[in-house]
Design a protein around this motif. Structure first.
Motif, PDB file in Angstrom:
ATOM      1  N   MET A   4      58.144  84.408 -12.902  1.00 57.51           N
ATOM      2  CA  MET A   4      57.201  86.189 -12.721  1.00 57.51           C
ATOM      3  C   MET A   4      58.917  86.892 -13.151  1.00 57.51           C
ATOM      4  O   MET A   4      60.010  86.464 -12.879  1.00 57.51           O
ATOM      5  CB  MET A   4      57.108  86.903 -12.366  1.00 57.51           C
ATOM      6  CG  MET A   4      57.142  88.070 -12.445  1.00 57.51           C
ATOM      7  SD  MET A   4      56.022  89.330 -11.712  1.00 57.51           S
ATOM      8  CE  MET A   4      56.099  90.785 -12.515  1.00 57.51           C
ATOM      9  N   PRO A   5      59.157  86.943 -14.949  1.00 57.55           N
ATOM     10  CA  PRO A   5      60.390  87.614 -15.337  1.00 57.55           C
ATOM     11  C   PRO A   5      61.151  88.778 -14.146  1.00 57.55           C
ATOM     12  O   PRO A   5      60.216  89.407 -13.602  1.00 57.55           O
ATOM     13  CB  PRO A   5      60.222  88.511 -16.839  1.00 57.55           C
ATOM     14  CG  PRO A   5      58.719  87.867 -16.639  1.00 57.55           C
ATOM     15  CD  PRO A   5      57.864  87.882 -15.825  1.00 57.55           C
ATOM     16  N   PHE A   6      62.426  89.108 -14.215  1.00 63.93           N
ATOM     17  CA  PHE A   6      63.405  89.787 -13.885  1.00 63.93           C
ATOM     18  C   PHE A   6      63.945  90.780 -14.697  1.00 63.93           C
ATOM     19  O   PHE A   6      64.880  90.608 -15.543  1.00 63.93           O
ATOM     20  CB  PHE A   6      64.233  89.653 -12.220  1.00 63.93           C
ATOM     21  CG  PHE A   6      63.754  88.772 -11.049  1.00 63.93           C
ATOM     22  CD1 PHE A   6      63.439  90.172 -10.187  1.00 63.93           C
ATOM     23  CD2 PHE A   6      62.419  88.134 -10.883  1.00 63.93           C
ATOM     24  CE1 PHE A   6      62.992  89.685  -8.750  1.00 63.93           C
ATOM     25  CE2 PHE A   6      62.083  87.600  -9.821  1.00 63.93           C
ATOM     26  CZ  PHE A   6      61.612  88.103  -8.771  1.00 63.93           C
ATOM     27  N   LEU A   7      63.775  91.902 -14.353  1.00 55.42           N
ATOM     28  CA  LEU A   7      64.879  92.876 -14.994  1.00 55.42           C
ATOM     29  C   LEU A   7      65.896  93.254 -14.590  1.00 55.42           C
ATOM     30  O   LEU A   7      66.411  93.890 -12.637  1.00 55.42           O
ATOM     31  CB  LEU A   7      64.397  94.196 -15.236  1.00 55.42           C
ATOM     32  CG  LEU A   7      65.477  94.650 -16.732  1.00 55.42           C
ATOM     33  CD1 LEU A   7      65.269  93.853 -17.969  1.00 55.42           C
ATOM     34  CD2 LEU A   7      64.335  95.933 -16.963  1.00 55.42           C
ATOM     35  N   LEU A   8      67.146  92.768 -14.880  1.00 56.39           N
ATOM     36  CA  LEU A   8      68.633  93.183 -13.943  1.00 56.39           C
ATOM     37  C   LEU A   8      69.815  94.212 -14.734  1.00 56.39           C
ATOM     38  O   LEU A   8      69.603  93.786 -16.025  1.00 56.39           O
ATOM     39  CB  LEU A   8      69.728  91.776 -13.883  1.00 56.39           C
ATOM     40  CG  LEU A   8      70.888  91.829 -13.656  1.00 56.39           C
ATOM     41  CD1 LEU A   8      70.708  91.571 -11.604  1.00 56.39           C
ATOM     42  CD2 LEU A   8      71.811  90.353 -13.874  1.00 56.39           C
ATOM     43  N   ARG A   9      69.940  95.144 -14.416  1.00 57.63           N
ATOM     44  CA  ARG A   9      70.669  96.251 -14.703  1.00 57.63           C
ATOM     45  C   ARG A   9      71.840  96.081 -14.334  1.00 57.63           C
ATOM     46  O   ARG A   9      72.524  96.335 -12.919  1.00 57.63           O
ATOM     47  CB  ARG A   9      70.313  98.066 -14.576  1.00 57.63           C
ATOM     48  CG  ARG A   9      71.143  98.252 -15.527  1.00 57.63           C
ATOM     49  CD  ARG A   9      70.477  99.871 -15.830  1.00 57.63           C
ATOM     50  NE  ARG A   9      69.367  99.697 -16.137  1.00 57.63           N
ATOM     51  CZ  ARG A   9      68.358 101.400 -17.162  1.00 57.63           C
ATOM     52  NH1 ARG A   9      69.211 101.796 -16.453  1.00 57.63           N
ATOM     53  NH2 ARG A   9      67.722 100.690 -18.425  1.00 57.63           N
ATOM     54  N   VAL A  10      73.283  96.016 -14.657  1.00 54.79           N
ATOM     55  CA  VAL A  10      74.359  95.386 -14.848  1.00 54.79           C
ATOM     56  C   VAL A  10      75.270  96.207 -14.817  1.00 54.79           C
ATOM     57  O   VAL A  10      74.776  96.721 -16.185  1.00 54.79           O
ATOM     58  CB  VAL A  10      74.527  94.503 -14.399  1.00 54.79           C
ATOM     59  CG1 VAL A  10      74.598  93.638 -16.029  1.00 54.79           C
ATOM     60  CG2 VAL A  10      76.109  93.675 -14.258  1.00 54.79           C
ATOM     61  N   SER A  11      76.605  96.572 -14.671  1.00 56.92           N
ATOM     62  CA  SER A  11      77.586  97.273 -14.947  1.00 56.92           C
ATOM     63  C   SER A  11      78.565  96.453 -14.886  1.00 56.92           C
ATOM     64  O   SER A  11      78.883  95.534 -14.586  1.00 56.92           O
ATOM     65  CB  SER A  11      78.347  98.352 -14.715  1.00 56.92           C
ATOM     66  OG  SER A  11      79.544  99.273 -14.718  1.00 56.92           O
ATOM     67  N   GLN A  20      74.230  79.550 -13.622  1.00 51.63           N
ATOM     68  CA  GLN A  20      74.605  79.059 -12.950  1.00 51.63           C
ATOM     69  C   GLN A  20      73.919  79.100 -10.700  1.00 51.63           C
ATOM     70  O   GLN A  20      73.976  77.805 -10.721  1.00 51.63           O
ATOM     71  CB  GLN A  20      75.737  78.953 -11.792  1.00 51.63           C
ATOM     72  CG  GLN A  20      77.476  78.262 -13.327  1.00 51.63           C
ATOM     73  CD  GLN A  20      78.503  78.535 -13.038  1.00 51.63           C
ATOM     74  OE1 GLN A  20      78.633  78.810 -12.381  1.00 51.63           O
ATOM     75  NE2 GLN A  20      79.219  78.293 -14.224  1.00 51.63           N
ATOM     76  N   ALA A  21      73.347  80.617 -10.614  1.00 56.24           N
ATOM     77  CA  ALA A  21      72.621  80.940  -9.838  1.00 56.24           C
ATOM     78  C   ALA A  21      71.745  80.820  -9.848  1.00 56.24           C
ATOM     79  O   ALA A  21      70.291  81.432  -9.117  1.00 56.24           O
ATOM     80  CB  ALA A  21      72.659  82.600  -9.436  1.00 56.24           C
ATOM     81  N   GLY A  22      70.207  80.195 -11.185  1.00 55.51           N
ATOM     82  CA  GLY A  22      69.217  79.989 -11.727  1.00 55.51           C
ATOM     83  C   GLY A  22      68.399  80.792 -12.330  1.00 55.51           C
ATOM     84  O   GLY A  22      67.082  80.527 -12.654  1.00 55.51           O
ATOM     85  N   GLU A  60      63.945  84.903 -16.725  1.00 51.33           N
ATOM     86  CA  GLU A  60      62.841  84.054 -15.619  1.00 51.33           C
ATOM     87  C   GLU A  60      64.580  82.979 -14.350  1.00 51.33           C
ATOM     88  O   GLU A  60      65.508  82.945 -14.761  1.00 51.33           O
ATOM     89  CB  GLU A  60      62.861  83.311 -16.105  1.00 51.33           C
ATOM     90  CG  GLU A  60      62.020  83.721 -17.426  1.00 51.33           C
ATOM     91  CD  GLU A  60      60.269  84.242 -17.204  1.00 51.33           C
ATOM     92  OE1 GLU A  60      60.293  83.556 -15.393  1.00 51.33           O
ATOM     93  OE2 GLU A  60      59.265  84.710 -17.687  1.00 51.33           O
ATOM     94  N   MET A  61      63.192  83.669 -13.427  1.00 51.59           N
ATOM     95  CA  MET A  61      63.883  82.528 -12.329  1.00 51.59           C
ATOM     96  C   MET A  61      63.843  81.284 -12.008  1.00 51.59           C
ATOM     97  O   MET A  61      62.422  81.108 -12.276  1.00 51.59           O
ATOM     98  CB  MET A  61      63.875  83.371 -10.988  1.00 51.59           C
ATOM     99  CG  MET A  61      64.479  84.763 -11.156  1.00 51.59           C
ATOM    100  SD  MET A  61      66.086  85.247 -10.741  1.00 51.59           S
ATOM    101  CE  MET A  61      66.261  84.949  -9.366  1.00 51.59           C
ATOM    102  N   ALA A  62      64.304  80.633 -11.682  1.00 52.26           N
ATOM    103  CA  ALA A  62      64.099  79.166 -11.576  1.00 52.26           C
ATOM    104  C   ALA A  62      63.102  79.344 -10.381  1.00 52.26           C
ATOM    105  O   ALA A  62      62.906  79.928  -9.277  1.00 52.26           O
ATOM    106  CB  ALA A  62      65.051  78.054 -11.303  1.00 52.26           C
ATOM    107  N   PRO A  63      62.092  77.550 -10.468  1.00 54.06           N
ATOM    108  CA  PRO A  63      61.530  78.251  -8.893  1.00 54.06           C
ATOM    109  C   PRO A  63      62.132  78.540  -7.328  1.00 54.06           C
ATOM    110  O   PRO A  63      61.631  78.509  -7.042  1.00 54.06           O
ATOM    111  CB  PRO A  63      60.491  77.168  -9.186  1.00 54.06           C
ATOM    112  CG  PRO A  63      60.745  76.966 -10.396  1.00 54.06           C
ATOM    113  CD  PRO A  63      61.721  77.008 -10.798  1.00 54.06           C
ATOM    114  N   SER A  64      63.564  77.723  -7.301  1.00 63.99           N
ATOM    115  CA  SER A  64      63.755  77.568  -5.765  1.00 63.99           C
ATOM    116  C   SER A  64      64.702  79.232  -5.834  1.00 63.99           C
ATOM    117  O   SER A  64      65.757  78.743  -4.990  1.00 63.99           O
ATOM    118  CB  SER A  64      64.765  76.297  -5.950  1.00 63.99           C
ATOM    119  OG  SER A  64      65.810  75.850  -7.287  1.00 63.99           O
ATOM    120  N   ALA A  65      65.047  79.261  -7.159  1.00 63.45           N
ATOM    121  CA  ALA A  65      66.315  80.435  -6.793  1.00 63.45           C
ATOM    122  C   ALA A  65      65.496  81.589  -6.543  1.00 63.45           C
ATOM    123  O   ALA A  65      64.474  81.855  -6.593  1.00 63.45           O
ATOM    124  CB  ALA A  65      66.621  80.695  -8.591  1.00 63.45           C
TER     125      ALA A  65
END
Length: 199
Positions: free
Chosen positions: A1-8, A25-27, A51-56
């Motif tokens: 499942m997708p994730f949404l990241l909001r970053v400054s 590098q974090a998956g 998208e996250m790697a299954p192990s991330a």
């Protein structure tokens, strides 16, 4: 499942590349990026669909991003709206395709455009007009002259904007806070919807 990241992050060349490398590098695998706001103090706020790697785990993405100089994760959450970000120009294209339906169609498009859970149109008499599936069936009408943040209920953040004599309310459960740039965009899109509908 997708994730949404909001970053400054710092608004300087190379910042986005460093961020993308840390996420990878974090998956995380970046699907799309949208600049949400550029401030006058040399920082930008970006929304990153990934998208996250299954192990991330999301925590590993947050830690990797926060370890970068000048970078701060403002929010991360699952993103169920689909595999892409929906841009303002795409909203305008949708509205111009069917001008007579623009005032209803804009309500349908606001949640995916602003990454919120729902949108509702409230009449000045308190009646609920067009609303998206998750939208509440009762809301108080508030007189607003311009798009504004509304008081939250401890769980959901709200903002509202006038559309003619009606009020459009957006609800975002859990965050992030509505930025000034988002409020300005909301006002512009609603103004365009009104103009397209009258054309």
């Amino acid at each position: 499942m997708p994730f949404l990241l909001r970053v400054s992050l710092p608004d300087v060349p190379g910042s986005l590349g460093r961020l993308a490398s840390a996420i990878g590098q974090a998956g995380g695998d970046i699907e799309a990026i949208e600049i949400v706001e550029k401030s006058g103090n040399g920082t930008a706020v970006d929304d990153v669909l990934l998208e996250m790697a299954p192990s991330a785990m999301p925590d590993s993405i947050v830690s990797a991003c926060n370890a970068l100089d000048g970078v701060e994760v403002l929010w991360i959450s699952r993103y169920a709206a689909g595999g892409n970000l929906f841009l303002d120009l795409e909203v305008v294209e949708e509205l111009t395709a069917h001008p007579s339906e623009a005032l209803d169609r804009v309500i349908d498009l606001l949640p995916i455009t602003f990454r919120v859970d729902w949108a509702v149109r409230v009449g000045s008499d308190g009646t609920i007009g067009r609303r998206t599936d998750a939208g509440p069936t009762e809301l108080d009408w508030v007189e607003l002259e311009r798009p504004s943040r509304l008081p939250d209920d401890g769980e959901t953040l709200f903002c509202g904007a006038p559309l003619g004599n009606d009020l459009i309310v957006l609800g975002r459960r859990g965050g992030p806070e509505f930025l000034d740039s988002e409020l300005a965009r909301l006002g512009h899109l609603l103004g365009l919807a009104g103009s397209i509908n009258r054309a």
